[in-house]
Design a protein around this motif. Structure first.
Motif, mmCIF file in Angstrom:
data_model
loop_
_atom_site.group_PDB
_atom_site.id
_atom_site.type_symbol
_atom_site.label_atom_id
_atom_site.label_comp_id
_atom_site.label_asym_id
_atom_site.label_seq_id
_atom_site.Cartn_x
_atom_site.Cartn_y
_atom_site.Cartn_z
ATOM 1 N N HIS A 51 1.309 -9.169 4.754
ATOM 2 C CA HIS A 51 0.079 -8.370 4.641
ATOM 3 C C HIS A 51 -0.457 -8.573 3.215
ATOM 4 C CE1 HIS A 51 -2.036 -4.732 6.601
ATOM 5 N NE2 HIS A 51 -2.694 -4.930 5.480
ATOM 6 N N ASN A 97 -1.520 -10.535 8.590
ATOM 7 C CA ASN A 97 -2.614 -9.577 8.678
ATOM 8 C C ASN A 97 -3.909 -10.176 8.137
ATOM 9 O OD1 ASN A 97 -3.617 -6.712 9.038
ATOM 10 N ND2 ASN A 97 -4.170 -7.096 6.910
ATOM 11 N N GLU A 98 -4.933 -10.159 8.930
ATOM 12 C CA GLU A 98 -6.307 -10.462 8.503
ATOM 13 C C GLU A 98 -6.442 -11.640 7.543
ATOM 14 O OE1 GLU A 98 -8.102 -6.862 7.001
ATOM 15 O OE2 GLU A 98 -8.013 -5.879 8.943
ATOM 16 N N GLU A 152 -5.169 -2.226 14.173
ATOM 17 C CA GLU A 152 -5.700 -1.286 13.170
ATOM 18 C C GLU A 152 -7.045 -0.754 13.634
ATOM 19 O OE1 GLU A 152 -6.204 -2.534 9.057
ATOM 20 O OE2 GLU A 152 -4.258 -3.557 9.105
ATOM 21 N N TYR A 194 -13.018 -2.084 12.392
ATOM 22 C CA TYR A 194 -13.557 -0.957 11.613
ATOM 23 C C TYR A 194 -15.042 -0.759 11.848
ATOM 24 C CZ TYR A 194 -9.040 -0.549 9.454
ATOM 25 O OH TYR A 194 -7.697 -0.343 9.278
ATOM 26 N N GLU A 222 -5.563 1.758 -1.394
ATOM 27 C CA GLU A 222 -6.557 1.015 -0.618
ATOM 28 C C GLU A 222 -7.117 -0.155 -1.454
ATOM 29 O OE1 GLU A 222 -7.384 0.571 2.423
ATOM 30 O OE2 GLU A 222 -9.185 -0.581 1.997
ATOM 31 N N TRP A 223 -6.231 -1.090 -1.789
ATOM 32 C CA TRP A 223 -6.598 -2.345 -2.414
ATOM 33 C C TRP A 223 -7.554 -2.164 -3.602
ATOM 34 C CZ3 TRP A 223 -2.774 -4.995 -0.645
ATOM 35 C CH2 TRP A 223 -2.361 -4.862 0.661
ATOM 36 N N GLN A 261 0.808 -1.223 0.000
ATOM 37 C CA GLN A 261 0.000 0.000 0.000
ATOM 38 C C GLN A 261 0.840 1.272 0.000
ATOM 39 O OE1 GLN A 261 -2.572 -1.707 3.354
ATOM 40 N NE2 GLN A 261 -4.071 -0.557 2.169
HETATM 41 C C1 FCB Z 1 -7.787 -3.513 6.550
HETATM 42 C C2 FCB Z 1 -6.436 -3.802 5.932
HETATM 43 C C3 FCB Z 1 -5.593 -2.576 5.717
HETATM 44 C C4 FCB Z 1 -6.415 -1.397 5.227
HETATM 45 C C5 FCB Z 1 -7.645 -1.200 6.071
HETATM 46 C C6 FCB Z 1 -8.497 -0.037 5.654
HETATM 47 O O1 FCB Z 1 -8.652 -4.552 6.250
HETATM 48 O O2 FCB Z 1 -5.698 -4.676 6.759
HETATM 49 O O3 FCB Z 1 -4.546 -2.921 4.845
HETATM 50 O O4 FCB Z 1 -6.685 -1.540 3.898
HETATM 51 O O5 FCB Z 1 -8.419 -2.360 6.072
#
Ligand code: FCB
Length: 470
Positions: A137, A181-182, A376, A305, A430-431, A36
């Motif tokens: 990540h 990560n996730e 995060e 989030y 952002e992906w 990113q």
């Molecule tokens: C999370 C990701 C991070 C970013 C945020 C907004 O899911 O881990 O890389 O994109 O969302």
């Protein structure tokens, strides 16, 4: 509901941070991830990753962009370290790009890749900021992706080898580690729904990826420790799941979703077992791996989030993910959450669900739960510079204050939360939605790469300072 109504409004005055109930010694950080922010995609021997391939496929990224240049952190890291020093953060969560260090995902290491992270880590230490890297990540080395990526059990072993290489090199200086990560997002959006790399639409056929990511995590913890690393955790995304109603179909769909999105990824690590309803979907012999997956970690990372509202499957279009509709053959549907403020990404802002999530963790895992770090939390607020060059992102201040206070509420309820990493230091790639959503405390002009600290940056600095002198 407008942002101003987030409770309580006097949080914009950073000196009130003392009222939030965060414990003494609470750690403050900021996060980024390699693909990113780094750019320099074809420099110094870096190999391609799943994200290079995916973002270069036509139609995959909303604004047609990619991470080739991103925020040019690869070259501008000294300036970014200086910004973090100004913020006064204790720690920087960044990620190592696997294919920068091991260009094909196995075999030879790339000395120039390690050199970059040496410069970054040493620069951080000199600035008094603790490097807190994530090993992975989402940017799987492309040759491994082409052999099935995380659907292939072998990737877990390749990942453990890579973890060992990195720890051998950095354990003398890096004192906090994050494995993955996730895994939930990579599994569901990458292999299940095809919204992110590698772009496969396997639906429930994505489950082996979840298992192999968890196995990779466990094996990496063991490899890290064998090479002298300590203080190891994972960063798992958690979305509190709200049933759309009390009717049995909605409750059943929400229960399934909750297991899939939340407990599938934490139970095996913290309890050494999968939620029972998930077991039929896992690869044969999964139970034999549970001891490896549940090797103790030193702390648990929560990325939060927003909550998700879930109903029984429906033909009607419901909530979208990154502008994509979910497959209507899934045994659940997602429903918009109404009555809360929304970020510019249209994500509902529900700080009290954050408190509830953390309290749920304590209740579900009890003694098995290690200390928690928030790895995060943040929001897409797309305000740019005004005529005077100031970025007045008051909504990010309101969001962050309300979420830090929500963490304080969880601490008051007895949850051991030790720190908070804001997502993100910088606006970045952002992906699937490219550069269209801005999560940074620092504005990035993507034409010039100029960095402009936003109002939220100055506010976060004042919050940290206020708590240090409290
Ligand atoms: C999370 C990701 C991070 C970013 C945020 C907004 O899911 O881990 O890389 O994109 O969302």
């Amino acid at each position: 509901m407008p942002f101003e109504n987030l409770p309580p409004s006097d949080f914009r005055d950073a000196s009130n941070a003392r009222l939030w109930g965060l414990p003494d010694g609470f750690l403050f950080g900021v996060s980024t991830a390699a693909y990113q922010v780094e750019g320099a995609a074809n420099e110094d021997g870096r190999g391609p990753s799943s994200w290079d391939a995916f973002s270069h496929e036509a139609g995959r990224i909303l604004d047609g962009s990619n991470g080739d240049v991103a925020t040019d952190h690869y070259h501008r890291y000294p300036q970014d370290i200086a910004l973090m020093k100004q913020l006064g953060v204790d720690a920087y969560r960044f990620s190592f790009s696997w294919s920068r260090i091991q260009p094909t995902g196995d075999g030879a290491t790339n000395a120039a890749g390690l050199d970059f992270y040496d410069r970054l880590v040493d620069g951080l230490l000199e600035a008094g900021i603790a490097p807190s890297p994530t090993l992975f990540h989402w940017d799987t080395p492309l040759p491994l992706e082409e052999r099935g990526g995380w659907l292939n059990r072998d990737t877990a072993d390749r990942f453990a080898d890579y973890a060992g290489i990195v720890a051998e090199h950095f354990a003398d200086r890096v004192k906090r580690w994050i494995t993955i990560n996730e895994p939930v997002v990579l599994t569901m959006l990458g292999y299940g729904a095809g919204i992110q790399a590698p772009g496969l639409q396997l639906g429930f056929g994505a489950f082996p990826a979840a298992h192999h990511l968890l196995l990779g995590h466990g094996k990496a913890v063991t490899a890290l420790r064998a090479a002298g690393a300590t203080n190891i955790g994972i960063a798992n995304n958690h979305a509190p799941t709200w049933p759309a109603s009390n009717n049995p179909e909605d409750l059943q769909a929400a229960g399934l979703y909750d297991n899939l999105a939340n407990w599938l990824f934490s139970d095996p690590i913290l309890l050494g077992r999968y939620p029972e309803v998930m077991e039929p979907l896992l690869p044969e012999g999964f139970a034999d791996d549970l001891a490896k997956i549940s090797v103790p970690i030193d702390w648990y990372g929560v990325n939060y989030y927003n909550p998700v509202k879930v109903a029984a499957p429906s033909e009607e279009a419901g909530a979208l993910i990154d502008g994509h509709e979910l497959d209507s053959s899934l045994p659940f549907s997602l429903v918009d959450i109404e009555g809360y403020p929304r970020t510019d990404f249209d994500w509902p802002v529900v700080p009290e669900a954050f408190t509830a999530l953390l309290v749920d963790f304590k209740e579900r895992y009890g003694e098995r739960l290690p200390p928690i770090y928030i790895t995060e939390n943040g929001c897409a607020i797309n305000d740019g510079p005004d005529a005077s060059g100031r970025v007045a992102d008051t909504r990010r201040i309101d969001y962050t204050a309300a979420h830090l206070a929500a963490v304080g509420d969880a601490v008051a309820a007895g949850v051991d939360v030790r720190g908070y990493f804001h997502w993100s230091l910088l606006d970045n790639f952002e992906w699937a939605v490219g550069y269209s959503q801005r999560f940074g405390l620092v504005y990035v002009d993507y034409e010039t790469q100029e960095r402009i600290p936003k109002d939220s940056f100055h506010w976060y600095r004042d919050v940290i300072a206020a708590l240090r002198t409290a």
